[in-house]
Design an enzyme around this catalytic site. Sequence first.
Site, PDB file in Angstrom:
ATOM      1  N   HIS A   1      -6.669 -16.868  10.292  1.00 46.20           N
ATOM      2  CA  HIS A   1      -6.452 -17.793   9.174  1.00 46.20           C
ATOM      3  C   HIS A   1      -6.540 -19.208   9.723  1.00 46.20           C
ATOM      4  CE1 HIS A   1      -4.772 -19.741   5.656  1.00 46.20           C
ATOM      5  NE2 HIS A   1      -4.821 -18.584   5.015  1.00 46.20           N
TER       6      HIS A   1
ATOM      7  N   ARG B   1     -13.161 -10.718   5.414  1.00 49.15           N
ATOM      8  CA  ARG B   1     -12.530 -10.468   4.104  1.00 49.15           C
ATOM      9  C   ARG B   1     -12.501 -11.728   3.240  1.00 49.15           C
ATOM     10  NH1 ARG B   1      -7.203 -11.213   2.298  1.00 49.15           N
ATOM     11  NH2 ARG B   1      -6.805 -12.066   4.353  1.00 49.15           N
TER      12      ARG B   1
ATOM     13  N   GLY C   1      -0.721 -16.597  -0.992  1.00 49.59           N
ATOM     14  CA  GLY C   1      -1.713 -17.066  -1.972  1.00 49.59           C
ATOM     15  C   GLY C   1      -1.742 -16.248  -3.237  1.00 49.59           C
ATOM     16  N   GLY C   2      -1.951 -14.947  -3.102  1.00 46.64           N
ATOM     17  CA  GLY C   2      -1.965 -14.135  -4.304  1.00 46.64           C
ATOM     18  C   GLY C   2      -2.869 -12.926  -4.225  1.00 46.64           C
TER      19      GLY C   2
ATOM     20  N   HIS D   1      -4.629 -13.141  11.511  1.00 47.80           N
ATOM     21  CA  HIS D   1      -4.089 -12.989  10.149  1.00 47.80           C
ATOM     22  C   HIS D   1      -4.349 -11.613   9.544  1.00 47.80           C
ATOM     23  CE1 HIS D   1      -2.782 -14.304   6.213  1.00 47.80           C
ATOM     24  NE2 HIS D   1      -3.964 -14.078   5.670  1.00 47.80           N
TER      25      HIS D   1
ATOM     26  N   ALA E   1       0.841  -1.210   0.000  1.00 44.94           N
ATOM     27  CA  ALA E   1       0.000   0.000   0.000  1.00 44.94           C
ATOM     28  C   ALA E   1       0.871   1.254   0.000  1.00 44.94           C
ATOM     29  CB  ALA E   1      -0.933   0.004   1.212  1.00 44.94           C
TER      30      ALA E   1
ATOM     31  N   GLU F   1      -9.261 -19.861  -4.253  1.00 39.28           N
ATOM     32  CA  GLU F   1      -9.261 -19.820  -2.784  1.00 39.28           C
ATOM     33  C   GLU F   1     -10.701 -19.827  -2.291  1.00 39.28           C
ATOM     34  OE1 GLU F   1      -6.680 -16.647  -1.462  1.00 39.28           O
ATOM     35  OE2 GLU F   1      -4.890 -17.760  -2.035  1.00 39.28           O
TER      36      GLU F   1
ATOM     37  N   GLU G   1      -4.071  -2.443   4.625  1.00 33.06           N
ATOM     38  CA  GLU G   1      -4.713  -3.086   5.792  1.00 33.06           C
ATOM     39  C   GLU G   1      -4.966  -2.104   6.924  1.00 33.06           C
ATOM     40  OE1 GLU G   1      -2.923  -6.798   6.930  1.00 33.06           O
ATOM     41  OE2 GLU G   1      -4.180  -6.985   8.718  1.00 33.06           O
TER      42      GLU G   1
ATOM     43  N   ALA H   1       2.933 -12.433   2.272  1.00 31.41           N
ATOM     44  CA  ALA H   1       1.699 -12.929   1.641  1.00 31.41           C
ATOM     45  C   ALA H   1       2.047 -14.051   0.673  1.00 31.41           C
ATOM     46  CB  ALA H   1       1.004 -11.790   0.913  1.00 31.41           C
TER      47      ALA H   1
ATOM     48  N   ARG I   1     -13.500 -18.615   5.538  1.00 38.13           N
ATOM     49  CA  ARG I   1     -12.404 -18.747   6.507  1.00 38.13           C
ATOM     50  C   ARG I   1     -12.840 -18.865   7.957  1.00 38.13           C
ATOM     51  NH1 ARG I   1      -7.506 -14.924   4.623  1.00 38.13           N
ATOM     52  NH2 ARG I   1      -7.174 -16.354   2.904  1.00 38.13           N
TER      53      ARG I   1
HETATM   54  C1  SIN Z   1      -3.397 -17.300   1.947  1.00 37.10           C
HETATM   55  O1  SIN Z   1      -2.500 -17.467   1.113  1.00 37.10           O
HETATM   56  O2  SIN Z   1      -4.091 -18.210   2.396  1.00 37.10           O
HETATM   57  C2  SIN Z   1      -3.649 -15.935   2.446  1.00 37.10           C
HETATM   58  C3  SIN Z   1      -4.370 -15.174   1.433  1.00 37.10           C
HETATM   59  C4  SIN Z   1      -5.120 -14.074   2.075  1.00 37.10           C
HETATM   60  O3  SIN Z   1      -5.107 -13.935   3.286  1.00 37.10           O
HETATM   61  O4  SIN Z   1      -5.782 -13.360   1.347  1.00 37.10           O
END
Ligand code: SIN
Length: 501
Positions: free
Chosen positions: A228, A371, A48-49, A336, A16, A113, A360, A46, A274
């Site tokens: 998470h 989220r 996942g993406g 998380h 950011a 995801e 964030e 980070a 989640r």
């Molecule tokens: C993850 O890779 O599980 C985290 C992705 C996220 O928090 O958006």
Amino acid sequence: MPNRGLPVVVIGSGAAGLFTALQAAPVLPVLVLTRAGAAEANTAWAQGGIAAALGHGDSPRSHLEDTVAAGAGLVDEAAARVLCDEGPARIRELAALGTPFDLSGGTFALGREAAHSANRIVHAGGDRTGARLEQALLAAARAAGVTIQDMSEVTGIIVEHGRARGVRIHTVAGAERAIEARAVVIATGGAGQLYSHTTNPAVARGEGLALAFDAGAELADLEFYQFHPTALRFPGVRPFLISEAVRGEGAVLRNAAGERFMPRYHPLADLAPRDIVARSIVSEMQRDGADHVVLDCTEVAARMDIVARFPSIASFCGELGIDIRTTPIPVAPAAHYFMGGVRTDTWGRTTVAGLYAAGEAACTGVHGANRLASNSLLETVVFGGRTAAHIASGAHQPAESDAHAIAVDCARFAPPSHAALQDLMWHAAGMERDAGRMRDGLATLRSWRTTEEGSPSARVAALMLEAALAREESRGAHFRSDFPELDDAHWHRRQVFRRAD
Ligand code: SIN
């Protein structure tokens, strides 16, 4: 006329902060201040993406619908529409400036995801998305002439006549000084370090929120903290994130008996939202008297080269003797992502003129009570870009105040240690809350001595507890065992706080 010599001061060097700096740099001088090393940001961790509607048959509208559904009734739809509509162009911009996103057949390789109705997760270096993005942004910001000053902790925002005029900093060499600014941007990231188990790095202490609150800005949605479901749980080792993308590829959770339990809790099983996965894990752990469940990747490994797809997870686990191709990974939930933050509009404006927030640390309302995965890196670039555009426009009006903002006093508590604060928050404001534990937590916090400085993290923690105690219902990430139902009649609204004076 603004003094053209004054810089935009950006606090924080994650995505950011750097993206805001990069976008402002062609027209204004920019100084990025960061309390640790420049690359020591949440972004770099980070995995996942980044979510964006880039795939064939996908659309910003579908992304918006998923975002709104995940947010449990509290998403600001106008802000979420901006996020989903502007997302794809920002991803292309990131690729153009050098982020090495993974490709498949010449286009972005898109992962899946939880709670996304399409494959829309862009990634880089397999599970090294954040690190690759951070490197690309740092290089681009430096090339664009952004000054990055590390080891500089901001201790206060200077506000004169209702407008942010600069910051006070404390350097590692012990010097205190003031820096004048044309505008100040809070991009300090999250607050996972308020909890004893977190996927966040040491710098994520929520201090930017305290800076904004002290400066007179409003904070919103402080009761919504996302845990998470799958962080590595291994004795003596920090809770390393095991990306949701691993479950997106087909990995499954199993309890102490080896049973695949998620289908009992939700039709989407391991890819349920989640909060549901995290609470289901806790309930299995409690029933079995265990401190973890396991994530079984063995079937995924039979289908694909899982080590190539998730190199950092494979290597981190490998160093502990866990071969993820053959051995299930011990996991448990960890703090998380903070949905709450400094209340802003869709141009990053806070309610204090000249003071902005992005990423964030900000709360645009796009996440509501929960989220959607991988919307966080997206918000950094979408709203960071808009923040820079607003500052560059030279307009000075702050965001409108919330008519229902609650004025609160917040003393400068000094906990006996940061670990004591983390322990308090884990027990009082964790995944499952109730009035008794929160009242006890608040009472302990208030029993701590106060000092002139106090702990900014403790101030934020106190506000989080107040917000969570007031919300007598369960919604999204905020689960109250004493009020387990959603109560739209009373609580279909956000809570906003501001400083009493
Ligand atoms: C993850 O890779 O599980 C985290 C992705 C996220 O928090 O958006």
